[in-house]
Design a protein around this motif. Sequence first.
Motif, PDB file in Angstrom:
ATOM      1  N   ARG A 143       0.862  -1.269  -0.025  1.00 15.33           N
ATOM      2  CA  ARG A 143       0.054  -0.008  -0.103  1.00 15.33           C
ATOM      3  C   ARG A 143       0.841   1.448   0.019  1.00 15.33           C
ATOM      4  O   ARG A 143       1.816   1.111   0.504  1.00 15.33           O
ATOM      5  N   ARG A 144       0.344   2.222  -0.809  1.00 12.18           N
ATOM      6  CA  ARG A 144       1.070   3.383  -0.638  1.00 12.18           C
ATOM      7  C   ARG A 144       0.771   4.213   0.653  1.00 12.18           C
ATOM      8  O   ARG A 144      -0.362   4.354   0.973  1.00 12.18           O
ATOM      9  N   ARG A 145       1.688   4.752   1.300  1.00  9.78           N
ATOM     10  CA  ARG A 145       1.501   5.194   2.891  1.00  9.78           C
ATOM     11  C   ARG A 145       1.389   6.560   2.914  1.00  9.78           C
ATOM     12  O   ARG A 145       0.650   6.936   3.927  1.00  9.78           O
ATOM     13  N   ASN A 146       2.064   7.260   2.209  1.00  7.89           N
ATOM     14  CA  ASN A 146       2.287   8.914   2.417  1.00  7.89           C
ATOM     15  C   ASN A 146       2.103   9.637   1.217  1.00  7.89           C
ATOM     16  O   ASN A 146       1.971   9.040   0.143  1.00  7.89           O
ATOM     17  N   LEU A 147       2.092  10.861   1.164  1.00  4.93           N
ATOM     18  CA  LEU A 147       2.108  11.630   0.138  1.00  4.93           C
ATOM     19  C   LEU A 147       3.116  11.303  -1.018  1.00  4.93           C
ATOM     20  O   LEU A 147       2.919  11.569  -2.029  1.00  4.93           O
ATOM     21  N   LEU A 148       4.474  11.039  -0.735  1.00  2.00           N
ATOM     22  CA  LEU A 148       5.710  10.777  -1.314  1.00  2.00           C
ATOM     23  C   LEU A 148       5.132   9.701  -2.259  1.00  2.00           C
ATOM     24  O   LEU A 148       5.332   9.776  -3.644  1.00  2.00           O
ATOM     25  N   GLU A 149       4.724   8.768  -1.441  1.00  2.62           N
ATOM     26  CA  GLU A 149       4.422   7.476  -2.319  1.00  2.62           C
ATOM     27  C   GLU A 149       3.148   7.630  -2.929  1.00  2.62           C
ATOM     28  O   GLU A 149       2.885   6.983  -4.153  1.00  2.62           O
ATOM     29  N   LYS A 150       2.253   8.488  -2.818  1.00  2.00           N
ATOM     30  CA  LYS A 150       1.070   8.594  -3.512  1.00  2.00           C
ATOM     31  C   LYS A 150       0.953   9.385  -4.815  1.00  2.00           C
ATOM     32  O   LYS A 150       0.682   9.246  -5.981  1.00  2.00           O
ATOM     33  N   TYR A 151       1.920  10.468  -4.606  1.00  2.00           N
ATOM     34  CA  TYR A 151       2.104  11.384  -5.782  1.00  2.00           C
ATOM     35  C   TYR A 151       3.533  11.574  -6.427  1.00  2.00           C
ATOM     36  O   TYR A 151       3.382  11.917  -7.601  1.00  2.00           O
TER      37      TYR A 151
END
Length: 69
Positions: free
Chosen positions: A19-27
């Motif tokens: 799973r993508r955990r934070n803003l860095l990983e999501k965007y």
Amino acid sequence: MLSKYQCPDCGGFEAYRSRRRNLLEKYILPVMMLQPARCMNCHRRTRVSIFVRLPERESRLSTRGQAAA
């Protein structure tokens, strides 16, 4: 063009999409063409190319429902 996953820690070849955990990983990671992955052998979490084929993470609810049935 698709490549295989290999864990940098244990050398295992089996992993699943984490799973993508934070803003860095999501965007930011998608722009850099990276995705989070977790090794099935040692459970180390790494970032790999989006061109590496990884199975989806199994949800915990589906395994609980199957065990009760």
